[in-house]
Design an enzyme around this catalytic site. Structure first.
Site, PDB file in Angstrom:
ATOM      1  N   CYS A  56       0.799  -1.232   0.000  1.00  5.01           N
ATOM      2  CA  CYS A  56       0.000   0.000   0.000  1.00  5.01           C
ATOM      3  C   CYS A  56       0.834   1.286   0.000  1.00  5.01           C
ATOM      4  O   CYS A  56       0.474   2.238  -0.716  1.00  5.01           O
ATOM      5  CB  CYS A  56      -1.008  -0.007   1.142  1.00  5.01           C
ATOM      6  N   ARG A 110       7.372 -11.200   5.207  1.00  4.07           N
ATOM      7  CA  ARG A 110       7.050 -10.960   6.612  1.00  4.07           C
ATOM      8  C   ARG A 110       7.807 -11.962   7.476  1.00  4.07           C
ATOM      9  O   ARG A 110       7.835 -13.155   7.171  1.00  4.07           O
ATOM     10  CB  ARG A 110       5.543 -11.070   6.849  1.00  4.07           C
ATOM     11  N   GLN A 118       0.705 -11.192  -2.785  1.00  4.17           N
ATOM     12  CA  GLN A 118      -0.663 -10.728  -2.548  1.00  4.17           C
ATOM     13  C   GLN A 118      -1.297 -10.269  -3.860  1.00  4.17           C
ATOM     14  O   GLN A 118      -0.641  -9.618  -4.674  1.00  4.17           O
ATOM     15  CB  GLN A 118      -0.668  -9.562  -1.570  1.00  4.17           C
ATOM     16  N   ASP A 166      -3.143  -7.697  -4.562  1.00  2.68           N
ATOM     17  CA  ASP A 166      -3.388  -6.507  -3.761  1.00  2.68           C
ATOM     18  C   ASP A 166      -4.005  -5.399  -4.601  1.00  2.68           C
ATOM     19  O   ASP A 166      -3.494  -5.068  -5.676  1.00  2.68           O
ATOM     20  CB  ASP A 166      -2.055  -6.015  -3.193  1.00  2.68           C
ATOM     21  N   HIS A 176      -5.710  -1.328  -4.323  1.00  2.00           N
ATOM     22  CA  HIS A 176      -6.012  -0.137  -3.542  1.00  2.00           C
ATOM     23  C   HIS A 176      -6.855   0.790  -4.397  1.00  2.00           C
ATOM     24  O   HIS A 176      -6.489   1.103  -5.527  1.00  2.00           O
ATOM     25  CB  HIS A 176      -4.721   0.533  -3.066  1.00  2.00           C
ATOM     26  N   LYS A 184     -12.092  -3.353   8.974  1.00  2.00           N
ATOM     27  CA  LYS A 184     -12.114  -4.190   7.782  1.00  2.00           C
ATOM     28  C   LYS A 184     -13.259  -5.191   7.830  1.00  2.00           C
ATOM     29  O   LYS A 184     -13.749  -5.564   8.900  1.00  2.00           O
ATOM     30  CB  LYS A 184     -10.794  -4.949   7.610  1.00  2.00           C
ATOM     31  N   HIS A 243      -8.380  -0.688   0.960  1.00  2.00           N
ATOM     32  CA  HIS A 243      -7.405  -1.762   0.782  1.00  2.00           C
ATOM     33  C   HIS A 243      -8.191  -3.044   0.499  1.00  2.00           C
ATOM     34  O   HIS A 243      -9.151  -3.346   1.213  1.00  2.00           O
ATOM     35  CB  HIS A 243      -6.576  -1.988   2.051  1.00  2.00           C
TER      36      HIS A 243
END
Length: 658
Positions: free
Chosen positions: A353, A382, A400, A402, A404, A485, A531
């Protein structure tokens, strides 16, 4: 003797009853064998609890969530007693109930063996049959320390009273308020058989434990910290009936057969080489096919929904994560920095992000561009502790899917609604259909931004979630530091729940990055940021689907969609021509031209879970046809080649199972 009035609560009904002073919860629910504890004024109590005037009482059945916890906690005590009878030098750690079972930690000279566990289980059965009573008594800190002087870990817990952590199970030992010890008393003589520091409650006696089994043992750090001693943990399970125990053990056996790590090896899909490192997987050619097909379909659907693809690097200067707040709130989950460029810290990115924010901010933005939907298959890193790394479902490096989304405040609700509908639709395309939603709200100890912004974001997400008509479950304090979320929870083919997609509403990162767009009146406005990770990670979603389908992917996802099996060597060319024609239609078809006998080739194809086995013999060659053999063993003969290819293509196109 004076009377006492109590109110009995049953679901939504309330009944007032007058009983004599000294009446216990056991007296109140006499004859109701399913009730093993009571909830009095909202707190769980033993059945031996003496009722007071005006108290509201509700029976706790053994099959309820609280009842199962009490059953399993009591069984953990029986296990600990059995261990100390067999291994007198064993020192006690903690023994909480957990999902579907319980564990207890012990400090012993050497690890338990499988034979030790069998002996412990046999001793537990003896204790269960003795019918020992669980008896609660309140003690002072001083008395507890004197009684438990030989138990160093219990002494440490006494010092934690009132500050025990739910994460390490210490709360079941001491909790807050008064300190209590539970005695296991002989049913006939009342003689003390064993005791443990515990807040309770417990079953009335060991005879009330209907069914249990010890599962395995493992090493575990005391209270979960690598700085503490390594203990031996024994896991077990307990159920309200022998039938339920058997069902659970059958479920575990099926889950073991579906374990994605086992299937990944058997089907040659992926591996986690020791030379690379724990939590860092490589995909083999067949696994690469499945992953590519998953990603390609997702890309196409995202393009149809108006997403634009971006790419960002794997590492960045630490300053970026200072701006985003991740170094303040998420540093423990990040790999250590690399010192480059004359002392500048660089980090492997744990999420995408912040970089997407820089793409938004690369030039001036107009309200006409919003909503702007940026999408990336972005690999992140991670630093998961070694104890929690698990195949592809808990990895240290993963990709991911991902997205946005940047939109105006006015577009926010509609965009969230579209996003959630899109997410659920795409998950259904992959064969997952049983969902509920979870709403994660602010952690009061870990958040940025104003309470007002959080409240608006939370209520907006709640309204959007409720539109789907799916169950909505609260998750208090479960949100990330920057916003609430919605997470999509799905059940797989054998009923396990997996967290899939997450959608987070964020008013804070646009503020921290000073993101702006020009509105219709020419003023500068702050965008809202959404997100959204649909799969969560490609690797984890791959693992979930692998276990959901038990390796038998539907034809559209299968690495090999059809395999040609000649009856004899003279039929190989016919099947090679079939395979070539099928490949020109975009199908993944191979021919087994090995020297194995036909039946061995069929068994190999079944083990590899190939959807279509395409068999050819003399008659098929003469008629320019083939025969199908399916995964279930059924067969369809004499299908013209063109029709056979068309049928495979149709099943692939429709994304159905065969």
């Amino acid at each position: 003797m004076s009377d006492v009035r109590v109110i009995i609560q049953r679901d939504s009904e309330r009944e007032e009853r007058v009983v004599t002073t000294g009446t216990t919860a056991a007296d109140l629910f006499a004859g109701q064998r399913a009730i093993i504890a009571a909830r009095v004024g909202g707190e769980l109590k033993d059945l031996s609890y003496v009722l007071a005037d005006g108290e509201e009482v509700e029976g706790v059945e053994i099959s309820s969530e609280d009842g199962l916890g009490i059953l399993r906690h009591s069984t953990a005590h029986v296990m600990a007693q059995a261990v100390q009878e067999l291994f007198p030098d064993a020192r006690l750690g903690i023994g909480p109930p957990v999902k579907d079972g319980f564990y207890y930690d012990f400090d012993v000279e050497k690890p338990f063996t499988p034979e030790d566990l069998k002996a412990v289980e046999k001793k537990m059965q003896e204790i269960q049959k003795r019918g020992q009573r669980f008896a609660r008594r309140v003690v002072t800190d001083e008395d507890a320390r004197a009684e438990l002087a030989d138990e160093p870990y219990k002494l440490e817990l006494i010092g934690l009273k009132g500050a025990a952590s739910h994460d390490d199970g210490a709360d079941v030992e001491v909790g807050a308020g008064e300190l209590t010890i539970y005695d296991n008393l002989d049913a006939k003589t009342g003689e003390l058989c064993w005791k443990d520091l515990c807040r309770g409650p417990h079953l009335p006696s060991t005879r009330a434990i209907p069914a249990f089994k010890l599962m395995r043992n493992a090493a575990a750090y005391w209270r979960g910290s690598e700085k503490n001693p390594m203990l031996q943990r024994i896991y077990g399970t307990a159920w309200p009936s022998k039938d339920e125990l058997k069902q659970y053990l059958d479920f575990l056996a099926e889950a073991e057969k579906r374990d994605h790590r086992k299937l990944g090896s058997e089907l040659d899909l992926f591996s986690v080489p020791e030379q690379i490192g724990s939590g860092l997987a490589v995909f083999h050619p067949k696994g690469g096919v499945v992953r590519r097909v998953m990603e390609d379909y997702s890309r196409r659907r995202h393009e149809e929904e108006g997403y634009e693809f971006v790419y960002t690097p794997h590492a960045t200067k630490g300053k970026l994560f200072e701006t985003s707040g991740h170094l303040d709130w998420y540093a423990d989950g990040m790999y250590p920095p690399m010192q480059l460029d004359e002392g500048v810290d660089y980090y492997l990115k744990p999420m995408n992000c912040p970089m997407h924010n820089l793409i938004f901010d690369a030039r001036g933005r107009s309200y006409r561009e919003l909503p702007l939907r940026l999408f990336e298959f972005g690999t992140v890193y991670r630093y998961e502790k070694s104890g929690v790394v698990h195949g592809l479902t808990r990895a240290r490096g993963f990709t991911q899917d991902d997205a946005h989304i940047y939109c105006t405040r006015e577009q926010m609700s509609e965009e969230l609604d579209k996003t959630l509908t899109f997410v659920l639709g795409l998950l259904r395309d992959y064969g997952l259909t049983d969902f509920y939603l979870e709403l994660s709200t602010k952690d009061p100890e870990k958040f940025v931004g104003s309470d007002e912004a959080w409240e608006e974001a939370t209520e907006t997400l709640r309204e959007v979630a409720e539109k789907q008509g799916l169950p909505l479950v609260p998750d208090p304090g479960g949100a990330a530091f920057y916003g609430p979320k919605i997470s999509v929870q799905t059940k797989d083919a054998i009923g396990r729940t997996w967290q899939m997609s997450t959608i987070q509403l964020d008013f804070n990162l646009p503020e921290r990055f000073d993101l702006e767009y020009t509105s219709a009146d020419g003023s500068k406005q702050r965008p809202v940021m959404i997100h959204r990770a649909l799969f969560g990670s490609i690797e984890r979603f791959f693992a979930v689907l692998l276990e959901h389908y038990a390796g038998a992917f539907p034809a559209w996802l299968a690495p090999v969609q059809a395999i040609g099996i000649p009856i004899g060597d003279g039929h190989v060319d016919h099947l090679e021509k079939f395979a070539a024609a099928a490949r020109r239609k975009g199908l993944r078809v191979e021919v087994d031209s090995s020297s194995d006998r036909m039946q061995k080739k069929i068994r190999n194809a079944q083990k590899q879970k190939v959807p279509f086995m395409v068999i050819a013999g003399d008659e098929d060659m003469a008629n320019d046809a083939v025969s199908f053999r399916y995964r279930d063993g059924s067969q369809e003969n004499g299908i013209p080649v063109d029709d056979a290819i068309a049928k495979i293509a149709q099943v692939v196109e429709e994304r159905t199972q065969v």
